[in-house]
Design a protein around this motif. Sequence first.
Motif, PDB file in Angstrom:
ATOM      1  N   LYS A  23      -4.458   6.131  -5.302  1.00 16.78           N
ATOM      2  CA  LYS A  23      -3.338   7.064  -5.327  1.00 16.78           C
ATOM      3  C   LYS A  23      -2.779   7.367  -3.942  1.00 16.78           C
ATOM      4  N   GLU A  24      -3.574   7.137  -2.896  1.00 20.25           N
ATOM      5  CA  GLU A  24      -3.196   7.593  -1.554  1.00 20.25           C
ATOM      6  C   GLU A  24      -1.881   7.007  -1.065  1.00 20.25           C
ATOM      7  N   GLY A  25      -1.742   5.668  -1.149  1.00 18.13           N
ATOM      8  CA  GLY A  25      -0.522   5.029  -0.674  1.00 18.13           C
ATOM      9  C   GLY A  25       0.715   5.479  -1.437  1.00 18.13           C
ATOM     10  N   PRO A  26       0.659   5.456  -2.774  1.00 21.26           N
ATOM     11  CA  PRO A  26       1.833   5.898  -3.530  1.00 21.26           C
ATOM     12  C   PRO A  26       2.234   7.345  -3.255  1.00 21.26           C
ATOM     13  N   ILE A  27       1.282   8.285  -3.312  1.00 15.71           N
ATOM     14  CA  ILE A  27       1.665   9.682  -3.124  1.00 15.71           C
ATOM     15  C   ILE A  27       2.110   9.918  -1.683  1.00 15.71           C
ATOM     16  N   ALA A  28       1.527   9.172  -0.727  1.00 11.70           N
ATOM     17  CA  ALA A  28       1.972   9.300   0.664  1.00 11.70           C
ATOM     18  C   ALA A  28       3.427   8.882   0.802  1.00 11.70           C
ATOM     19  N   GLN A  29       3.794   7.746   0.190  1.00 12.39           N
ATOM     20  CA  GLN A  29       5.167   7.258   0.307  1.00 12.39           C
ATOM     21  C   GLN A  29       6.133   8.110  -0.519  1.00 12.39           C
ATOM     22  N   LYS A  70       8.381   3.801  -6.302  1.00  9.47           N
ATOM     23  CA  LYS A  70       6.974   3.725  -5.908  1.00  9.47           C
ATOM     24  C   LYS A  70       6.079   4.392  -6.951  1.00  9.47           C
ATOM     25  N   ALA A  71       6.483   5.543  -7.433  1.00  4.05           N
ATOM     26  CA  ALA A  71       5.664   6.266  -8.417  1.00  4.05           C
ATOM     27  C   ALA A  71       5.516   5.463  -9.704  1.00  4.05           C
ATOM     28  N   ILE A  72       6.614   4.919 -10.213  1.00  2.00           N
ATOM     29  CA  ILE A  72       6.561   4.182 -11.479  1.00  2.00           C
ATOM     30  C   ILE A  72       5.786   2.876 -11.315  1.00  2.00           C
ATOM     31  N   ALA A  73       6.094   2.132 -10.259  1.00  2.00           N
ATOM     32  CA  ALA A  73       5.432   0.841 -10.050  1.00  2.00           C
ATOM     33  C   ALA A  73       3.938   1.013  -9.809  1.00  2.00           C
ATOM     34  N   SER A  74       3.563   2.051  -9.062  1.00  2.00           N
ATOM     35  CA  SER A  74       2.146   2.274  -8.774  1.00  2.00           C
ATOM     36  C   SER A  74       1.395   2.715 -10.024  1.00  2.00           C
ATOM     37  N   GLY A 132       0.777  -1.237   0.000  1.00  2.00           N
ATOM     38  CA  GLY A 132       0.000   0.000   0.000  1.00  2.00           C
ATOM     39  C   GLY A 132       0.806   1.282   0.000  1.00  2.00           C
ATOM     40  N   GLY A 133       1.911   1.330   0.693  1.00  2.00           N
ATOM     41  CA  GLY A 133       2.704   2.560   0.777  1.00  2.00           C
ATOM     42  C   GLY A 133       2.453   3.324   2.049  1.00  2.00           C
ATOM     43  N   GLY A 134       1.196   3.529   2.379  1.00  4.36           N
ATOM     44  CA  GLY A 134       0.871   4.232   3.619  1.00  4.36           C
ATOM     45  C   GLY A 134       1.411   3.508   4.832  1.00  4.36           C
ATOM     46  N   ASP A 135       1.303   2.185   4.827  1.00  6.33           N
ATOM     47  CA  ASP A 135       1.785   1.406   5.959  1.00  6.33           C
ATOM     48  C   ASP A 135       3.302   1.500   6.079  1.00  6.33           C
ATOM     49  N   ALA A 136       3.992   1.584   4.947  1.00  6.69           N
ATOM     50  CA  ALA A 136       5.446   1.717   4.973  1.00  6.69           C
ATOM     51  C   ALA A 136       5.864   3.044   5.596  1.00  6.69           C
ATOM     52  N   VAL A 137       5.099   4.094   5.335  1.00  8.38           N
ATOM     53  CA  VAL A 137       5.394   5.404   5.928  1.00  8.38           C
ATOM     54  C   VAL A 137       5.175   5.356   7.439  1.00  8.38           C
TER      55      VAL A 137
END
Length: 645
Positions: A111-117, A95-99, A71-76
């Motif tokens: 978009k939330e997880g990627p842009i957050a990370q 993260k941006a490219i993969a997402s 998700g990305g958010g959890d990593a942050v």
Amino acid sequence: MRYIQRWTVYATFIGIAAGILALIFDFLLGASSSFFQDELTSTIPLAIIPVIGGLLAGFIIYRFAPEAEGGGGDAVISAFHNSRGIIRGRVPLVKAIASAITIGSGGSAGKEGPIAQVAAGVGSLLGTRLKLSDRDRRIIMVSGMSAGIGSIFKSPLGGALFGIEVLYKRDFEMGAIVPAIMSSVIGYAVFIHFAGPDPIFVTCACFFENPLELFFYLLLGTTCAVVGIFYIWFFYSARDKFFRRLRVPNYVKPAIGGIGIGVLIIFFPNLVSGILGSGYGALQDALLGNLAVSAMIILIFAKILATTFTVSSGGSGGVFAPSLVIGGMVGGMVGELSHIFFPQIVSNPACFVLVGMASFFSGVAKVPIASILMISEMTGSYTLLAPLMLANVSAYALTEGWTIYESQVSTRMRSPVHRKEMHVEVLEDIKVKSAMNLNPVSVSPNDTLRHVYTLIEKTGHMGYPVVREGNLVGIITGKDIEKVEIGDWNDKLVQDAATTALITTNPDTPLEDTLHLLVNLDIGRLPVVDKENPRKLLGILTKSDIVKAHVKAMAGDAIVSKGVRVVNDSPIAGTKIFEVRTHHHHWLIGKKVSDIKLPRGIIIAIIRNDAIKIPRSVTVIRENDRIVIFSKDDRVAMIKRYLGS
């Protein structure tokens, strides 16, 4: 004033950066969607596209930055609590490219997880380059996350509060609120300057006029909680019991998840606008009342499956957008069914879609305040605040410890970041009476020193209260005995060696005060006496008792969290509290505590089946026990090697 000036500069920079990054990511996502879902589908069936995207994204993630999966958010959140706010410099780009590939090719994510990370990663990088303290780097990282969310969702206030609320289940990171708000506002301003200020969603006219509707909104909150718990359970069960056990390279797993999405496309071709990507197409239809209740019911479970296939498999994308779709469909279902049976009360079922979006995310993400503001800003509608508040708080309360962000901790007290500063508060909240030994072994003034030494050997306790005719008259310890020649132990009595200038405590004293007394005076125990009668012995309190109470207090969060370390710090200098888990086939399983050869002075607590206990020597270690161990610093490495931690 210097604080405001400094953080105004930092917030301005990170806000501008986040706004620009949100624009770039939005462009990449649009380009990816156009390529995969428009151009590529002219030659390749749509059901195959998520497999191709999953394979590409998986290769990029696991080749360059494995922490960009999911998700990305959890990593942050994890970086904030456990990694000093440090995110590797390559992560935002990967993260941006993969997402963009994952979501653009039809993966069910947002978009939330990627842009957050991505934005948090830039904030972390800035903090490192500026050589900020760990605390300031964490704050600037949170500010980046807030600005990214506030920008891409056109929700400046909701984004700011999301950043400081999502870190905890029942708390806020208030130290970051000023920078988070400033950076979110600036990022939002940059983003809408190029993307336009129109809300993300268009809604029909929604009003709250009939108080009886509140009952149905309460029902909606309850339903969101039930579906939310199922969603979280299924999401992590699929990850832990299926995808992580697959004996294939990690980069292949997102492609396997893509196969699952392809199957959903084949079975439900008319609902692809809700299954693929963010699913906002179907959600917009539901908000306008243009989606049948049967379609909404199907989409609840189809979106749960699709999101699990995408994110649990290791694909890259956020869980916010899918949660909005699931919650919106739950709201639409409850609203439509309520309208059918109670048309005089529920006049506009589409309003329930909006409330469902917020209350579902409130329950699964533990952000009851931020979700209200974000949905209101994303829809441009503030007319349903009362129903939003009721449904949100009911979903939030009923989901209890369940959360889609497994790195969340319950409160600041549970976070490794704040644990040292919160030790005082933890022990201040616990009274002596909750930790003391109510049945201490005592000795008589007329007992011999040999008798006391025998007790020390037998029980391991190094000190004993001295009691005459029910009254406390002194205390004797191993150090007192050592001052007397061994040959005189059979003749010398306790009254000849005991300390009579007593230092005591009472049952209502906070443990923090008692601990300071023990440490400052370098003593190991205190008699607990009646406040009105200082000669009446009620019990005894040792440093070990305080540590046990502290372990229990700090371990409470582990009962309701997944994968979060219980405690890794101790309230007593020179000591450490750490954890060993008895996973499948661990050699400790089936052993009695007495069979574990640990040094003296070790304290063990076991977390098992939603309970925390201090084991006895005959207690048997079971599979999946979480063994919390208190030890001196210099013994920790040896104990970990011995136990296989």
